[in-house]
Each structure stands twice: as C-alpha cells, then as structure tokens.
Write a protein that holds these residues in place. Structure first.
Motif, PDB file in Angstrom:
ATOM      1  N   PRO A  50      -0.845  -7.260  -5.602  1.00 44.10           N
ATOM      2  CA  PRO A  50      -1.299  -7.232  -4.203  1.00 44.10           C
ATOM      3  C   PRO A  50      -0.637  -6.109  -3.406  1.00 44.10           C
ATOM      4  N   TYR A  51      -1.341  -5.677  -2.360  1.00 39.96           N
ATOM      5  CA  TYR A  51      -0.823  -4.646  -1.466  1.00 39.96           C
ATOM      6  C   TYR A  51       0.340  -5.232  -0.682  1.00 39.96           C
ATOM      7  N   MET A  52       1.492  -4.567  -0.705  1.00 41.01           N
ATOM      8  CA  MET A  52       2.700  -5.109  -0.079  1.00 41.01           C
ATOM      9  C   MET A  52       2.971  -4.393   1.229  1.00 41.01           C
ATOM     10  N   GLY A  53       3.220  -5.170   2.285  1.00 34.96           N
ATOM     11  CA  GLY A  53       3.553  -4.592   3.579  1.00 34.96           C
ATOM     12  C   GLY A  53       2.314  -4.097   4.299  1.00 34.96           C
ATOM     13  N   GLY A  54       2.540  -3.373   5.398  1.00 33.71           N
ATOM     14  CA  GLY A  54       1.441  -2.808   6.177  1.00 33.71           C
ATOM     15  C   GLY A  54       0.926  -1.550   5.528  1.00 33.71           C
ATOM     16  N   GLU A  55       0.088  -0.844   6.246  1.00 34.17           N
ATOM     17  CA  GLU A  55      -0.448   0.405   5.736  1.00 34.17           C
ATOM     18  C   GLU A  55       0.668   1.426   5.619  1.00 34.17           C
ATOM     19  N   ASP A  56       0.551   2.288   4.646  1.00 31.96           N
ATOM     20  CA  ASP A  56       1.644   3.215   4.380  1.00 31.96           C
ATOM     21  C   ASP A  56       1.610   4.400   5.331  1.00 31.96           C
ATOM     22  N   GLU A  57       2.409   5.405   4.998  1.00 33.54           N
ATOM     23  CA  GLU A  57       2.612   6.535   5.902  1.00 33.54           C
ATOM     24  C   GLU A  57       1.311   7.264   6.201  1.00 33.54           C
ATOM     25  N   LYS A  58       0.469   7.414   5.193  1.00 38.88           N
ATOM     26  CA  LYS A  58      -0.761   8.192   5.390  1.00 38.88           C
ATOM     27  C   LYS A  58      -1.845   7.385   6.082  1.00 38.88           C
ATOM     28  N   ASP A  59      -1.615   6.090   6.255  1.00 36.28           N
ATOM     29  CA  ASP A  59      -2.585   5.236   6.936  1.00 36.28           C
ATOM     30  C   ASP A  59      -3.948   5.308   6.260  1.00 36.28           C
ATOM     31  N   GLU A  60      -3.941   5.259   4.903  1.00 38.21           N
ATOM     32  CA  GLU A  60      -5.185   5.382   4.158  1.00 38.21           C
ATOM     33  C   GLU A  60      -5.475   4.162   3.292  1.00 38.21           C
ATOM     34  N   GLY A  61      -4.632   3.119   3.358  1.00 37.77           N
ATOM     35  CA  GLY A  61      -4.886   1.924   2.594  1.00 37.77           C
ATOM     36  C   GLY A  61      -4.602   2.111   1.116  1.00 37.77           C
ATOM     37  N   PRO A  62      -5.132   1.227   0.251  1.00 34.53           N
ATOM     38  CA  PRO A  62      -4.858   1.332  -1.183  1.00 34.53           C
ATOM     39  C   PRO A  62      -5.586   2.516  -1.811  1.00 34.53           C
ATOM     40  N   CYS A  63      -4.994   3.028  -2.899  1.00 36.04           N
ATOM     41  CA  CYS A  63      -5.601   4.158  -3.603  1.00 36.04           C
ATOM     42  C   CYS A  63      -6.384   3.717  -4.825  1.00 36.04           C
ATOM     43  N   VAL A  64      -6.305   2.415  -5.199  1.00 33.85           N
ATOM     44  CA  VAL A  64      -6.996   1.885  -6.370  1.00 33.85           C
ATOM     45  C   VAL A  64      -7.795   0.661  -5.947  1.00 33.85           C
ATOM     46  N   ARG A  65      -8.954   0.499  -6.555  1.00 37.23           N
ATOM     47  CA  ARG A  65      -9.741  -0.714  -6.315  1.00 37.23           C
ATOM     48  C   ARG A  65     -10.554  -1.038  -7.558  1.00 37.23           C
ATOM     49  N   GLY A  66     -10.782  -2.336  -7.762  1.00 42.88           N
ATOM     50  CA  GLY A  66     -11.551  -2.769  -8.917  1.00 42.88           C
ATOM     51  C   GLY A  66     -13.029  -2.791  -8.639  1.00 42.88           C
ATOM     52  N   LEU A  67     -13.811  -2.499  -9.683  1.00 38.08           N
ATOM     53  CA  LEU A  67     -15.267  -2.511  -9.568  1.00 38.08           C
ATOM     54  C   LEU A  67     -15.848  -3.803 -10.128  1.00 38.08           C
TER      55      LEU A  67
END
Length: 630
Positions: free
Chosen positions: A26-43
């Motif tokens: 799972p994504y941990m914490g708030g959005e990171d520095e780049k404010d772009e969310g997760p870089c991986v997602r499942g199809l």
C-alpha cells in the motif's frame, strides 16, 4: 546397501519454470515531493504498468504469473502462489519460495507476517504438517520433519538456531547436492515445536534502522524444512524432500538510506550478492553455453537448486508505489521478468535399502568353529602378516571375493522382479553395472596378488644377501673413478693456499678457486645422471671459509657489510648475487630496521636462503680478491 535412484513423477512435467508473483504494498503516507501519486498500478490479476522514466507520458507494461495489488491479504498470497508447490516435498522433491525487492518494499512482512496476519513461512509450515498427517493416515509411510535456520551476513553463513557458532562452510556432495556441515538440524513433530524454535531464532537475525526502514534486514535469512518419508514394507524406500523459505535483504541506495560505517559495509555485501544473483539469472537465460557464477556468492551457492536446479521455485517480488522508490521498483520488475524464463528440472531423490543375506558367511563361521581349526586360523593370521610385511596391497581386496557380494546381487535381482515395469530398466542397468565393477575389481585383485608374489621373492633375495659386503652393490666404474678424481682435485685446490707465502694469498686463492669451479663443471658434464656421494660435495663447499687467512676474510666481510649499510642502489647491485629486486629489498630493510649489525642479518631479507647466502659470500670474497690483485 542403499542406492540413490532419480525418478520422475509420471504425472508431473520433466521441467518446471520459475513462477513469479509481484506484490504491490500500500501507498504509505501522503503524496510525495513531486505530488504525482503512485508510479505503479495494476491492470488485472497478471498485468501491471509503471511510468516510463524516459517519457512520463508513456508507461511500461509487465506480465507475470500472478499480480497482488495493495488490497491482497496474506492468505490470498499464500493460497495462489505458495500452496500449489508444497505437495512436491512429500514425494522426495525440493521446493523454494523467496522474496525479492528493494528495502522497505515489504519482503519480511510477506514472509514472516505478524501475529494477526501470519506470513508465508508460518502458513507453509502449518500446511506441511497438515499434508503429512493426511498422507500418513492414507499410505504406508512413516514421516519425519526437521528444520534448520541460517542467515548470510557480510558473506558469512551463521546458524540462527545456535548463535554461538562461527562462519559455516558450504559443501557439495557426490550427488551434486548443496549442504552445510555443522548446521543445526532440529526434529519437530508439530507446529508448536516449530514455533518454539523459530521465534527465538528470528530474534537472532541481524536488523538495523535506516532512513527508509525502521527495521531493515541486514542479512539474507533461509529457513530449511526437510521432510523424510520411509516406506514401512519392503523394499523400505526412503524419500527426502526439502522446502527452502528465503527472505532476501533488499537492495539499497546508500545516498537515500544514509548508511555509514558498519551499515555501509553491510549494504555493500547485500548489493554485491544481489548483483551476483542477477548475473546467475542472465547466465541461465543466455543462449550460449556460459559459466553460471553460482560460486561467486554464498547466496547464489545456496540458491543453486532454486534457480536452474532441481527445485519447484516461486519468487515473490515486492515493490513500492512511491516515486522515491521508482528506480528500485523498475529494476526489481526487470529482474522478475528475467527470472520467469529460468527453467528448473525437478526430480525425486530416493534411496532403496537392499537387505544383505549373509547365509554363506554364517555357514563358513559355523564350519570354522569345529574342532581342529585353531592351527588353521593361526596359519591364516601368519599369512596375512607376511603379506603386510611384503607391502602387498591385495589384502584390501580380499572382501571382494566373499559370497555376500553375490548374495546382494541375487537380492537385488529379486527386488527388480518385484518392482513396477517403469523401474525394471533402471534396475537392470544397475545390476549390469554392478557385475561389471565386480569383474574389474577381481582382475585388479589378481594383478595385486601377482605383485605380492614378486615382493615376496625380492624380500627372500634381500634376506639371503644380508651377509654380503654393502660395497658390492656396485655403481658404474666411470662414476666411481670420476668421483675419486674430483675429490683429489678438490683437495689439491683447498690445501694449496695454505702452503703459499702470506705475501700472495689473494692471487693464489683466485687461481685455486677457479680450478675448483672448473673441476666441478667437468664432473657435472661427465656424470649428469649420477649424483656424487652424499656429503662430499657439501663438505668442500661449506668449508671454504676456513681455508682463508683470518685477517683477509674479516677485511672482506667488513667491506661487504659497509656496502650493505651505506651503499646506494647502484652500489648494492654491484655486489654479486644482488639484482635490482634484492637491492630494493635491502634498502627497504635499512629504512625499517637500520644498519645490518652482522652479515648474517641478510638472511632476514625475503628470498635469501642459507644456501644463497653462502654463495653470496663466496662469490663476493672472490670478487674482492680479484679487485685487490688488480
């Protein structure tokens, strides 16, 4: 007699590809520095995509056997990825499950879990006990389960069940199986026994805190579960299956983890072993016949069965969705994609106990127990002693002609007739091979017996010739005459300087020593293959110092000592037997230890032996004499 037979399961495939499952934590914490969310997602359940770092508007897609998203539970991971391979270990085959991924991606959580959500290891062990219980009730087999637990820390194999142990070696037996001598193996009968051993041993594993992970594993942990089943009825087959549960340490970027000191050294050892693991996978996937570098790391040495070996393997790749883990995640996905192409060749390893039938041997013992056999036994004992005195090697082959060997072959043939049709061919080959080996050993026995007879004859000739003078063992006449001539010439060369006046000692010495060298060379050319009598050559060579005048000898020694203590590199090389390397070693010795107090201190120089020192002194005395003559 136990024989190792490799058999394939008729329903199973001859080869087994490494299954790869990817788990996204799972994504941990708030959005990171780049404010772009997760870089991986499942199809879907087998596909995922990651942002292309070269072009942010594109994605790179991957296909694996199973994809577990962030909502997947521990139970689902176990049921879909691990449970299908567990029944193989009850049929004498090996299975491996290992977690791979960057630090902080959730590998230890997947393998160990927690009290509320157990991981792969406790679930797999509990399932093994369930399978054994069901099989033991249905079939006529006895089961035994044991465990071992180790870690690889800084390229050292440490026993977690015995924390006081030191670095353990890794060995390979004649059947190409990897084992660790000295590793603790504990028998367990239920899951509670396993839990009592495993929980304290897990606390012995090396962990530390980094900037990316509060409890980061600093070592690779490997749990081995061994299941041995033995058939109750004849022929008492014995099958051994092994389950490897491996929690790998994560690859680390020291710029982000902030590792220093001992943490930096640990990180280097971890990254090096994972890099070697990557090379092993590349070599296995290479179309060319290249060497697979299993021995370059202790981790890959232990994973030799899991990758390209004889094991059913599952790799669970853990990845993190945050952008700060992007390159670690990208590299882990590429490694997982290569690993699913690796093909293993599982087989069943079992031993068959062939009962020995010592009927004829017992009959012989009974016959030998009758009256009048003691003198016969004493005679046999004396004959054995005589053969040992004659250095006869045939005594070690006496047991080959015993009837028990043929009895075992007959028992093996009977066993072959009772086997199933699919095993008859392999058993027939084994019988033929055994007969061939016995025939070869009998021929060797006859050859050694002939040699023993020859040794006895030689020993009889030696005993008859004991009273003859030893000098009748003649050497070549040419050698004896040449040795006498050499001795006479050398005596003349040594005595002559003592008869001259003290005004010309150096000139006579130089002339005489040259004559001695010439005589020595002449002797060597005449008798190259025959060595001179022991002690004569060395006696003359080592006594040359006593034939010189004491004052001349001391003066020459002081001059050589002066050059050794004050001479430059060029002056040192001017000495005989001192080349460029020796001269530099002498200069280095002087810088460390100071001046030479005596000439014998030169013996402490590397490469300067007593024989070389004697030659060094002799030739430099001769050079000094020639210089004074001029």
């Amino acid at each position: 007699m136990a024989q190792r037979v490799a058999t394939s399961d008729g329903a199973a495939k001859k080869t087994s590809r490494v299954r790869v499952a990817v788990r996204l934590r799972p994504y941990m914490g708030g959005e990171d520095e780049k404010d772009e969310g997760p870089c991986v997602r499942g199809l879907d359940s087998q596909n995922l995509e990651i942002v292309n770092w070269r072009n942010a508007t594109e994605t790179v897609k991957y296909h694996f056997d199973v994809f577990h998203d962030e909502k997947t539970t521990q139970q689902e991971v176990f049921l879909s990825s691990v449970k299908p391979i567990l029944p193989h270990i009850l049929t004498g085959q090996n299975a491996s499950v290992f977690a791979y991924g960057p630090t902080g991606a959730g590998k230890t959580h997947t393998m160990m879990g927690s009290s509320d959500q157990p991981g792969v290891i406790p679930r797999a062990v509990r399932e093994v006990f369930k399978l054994v219980k069901v099989k033991a009730d249905e079939e006529g087999w006895d089961y035994s389960i044991g465990m071992s637990y180790l870690e690889i820390y800084n390229e050292k194999v440490l026993d977690l069940l015995s924390p006081s142990s030191q670095d353990l070696p890794i060995r390979e037996n004649k059947d190409k199986n990897i084992f660790i001598p000295g590793l603790t193996h504990t028998t367990i009968s239920c899951f509670s026994d396993f839990d009592k051993q495993f929980v304290p041993a897990s606390l012995n594993r090396t962990t530390a805190s980094t900037k990316l992970n509060q409890r980061s594993s600093r070592s690779h942990a490997i749990l081995l579960i061994k299941v041995v089943r033995t058939q109750r009825a004849a022929p008492h087959r014995k099958q051994t299956g092994k389950l490897y549960l491996i929690d790998l340490a994560g690859s680390e970027d020291n710029r982000r983890t902030g590792n220093q000191g001992i943490r930096l050294k640990e990180s280097g050892a971890i990254n090096l072993s994972l890099f070697t693991l990557n090379k092993v996978v590349d070599s296995l996937n290479s179309s060319a016949a290249v060497r697979v570098p299993y021995r370059d790391s202790k981790l890959t040495r232990l994973l030799q069965d899991s990758l390209g070996g004889s094991s059913h393997s599952v790799m669970i790749t853990n990845i993190a969705p945050e952008y700060k883990y992007y390159f670690d995640t990208f590299g882990a996905l590429n490694f997982a994609s290569k690993s699913k192409l690796v093909v293993n060749k599982p087989f069943t390893c079992e031993t068959v106990a062939v009962p020995a039938m010592p009927v004829k041997r017992a009959r012989d013992d009974h016959t030998a127990g009758g009256s009048g056999t003691e003198p016969h036994k004493k005679k046999q004992k004396d004959e054995r002693k005589t053969e040992q005195d004659c250095s006869s090697p045939s005594s070690s082959f006496d047991s080959l002609s015993e009837p028990s060997v043929m009895d075992r072959l007959i028992a093996l043939e009977k066993l072959m007739m009772n086997c199933q049709d699919k095993d008859k061919l392999s058993m027939l080959k084994d019988v033929a091979q055994s007969r061939k080996e016995i025939q070869e050993l009998k021929e060797k026995q006859k050859e050694f017996e002939n040699k023993a007879m020859l040794f006895r004859r030689l020993d009889g000739e030696k005993s008859s010739a004991k009273h003859e003078p030893s000098f009748k063992d003649n050497t070549a006449p040419l050698q004896r005459k040449q040795s006498a001539a050499t001795k006479a010439n050398k005596q003349q060369a040594v005595v002559q300087p003592l008869q001259v006046s003290q005004l010309q000692p150096l000139q006579q010495l130089a002339v005489v020593k040259k004559t001695s060298v010439c005589v020595k060379k002449k002797v060597k050319t005449i008798s190259d293959q025959v060595e001179p009598p022991d002690g004569k050559e060395n006696l003359v060579e080592t006594g040359w110092e006593f034939k010189l005048d004491t004052s001349v000898l001391e003066q020459s020694r002081q001059k050589i000592l002066h050059v050794l203590n004050t001479g430059s590199l060029k002056e040192l090389k001017g000495l005989q037997q001192i080349g460029d390397k020796k001269a530099k070693l002498i200069l280095g010795w002087r810088e460390i230890h100071g001046h030479f107090l005596k000439l014998e201190d030169v013996l402490t120089i590397e490469g300067m032996t007593a024989k070389r020192f004697s030659t060094f002194m002799k030739v430099n005395h001769r050079q000094d004499c020639n210089t004074n003559k001029r």
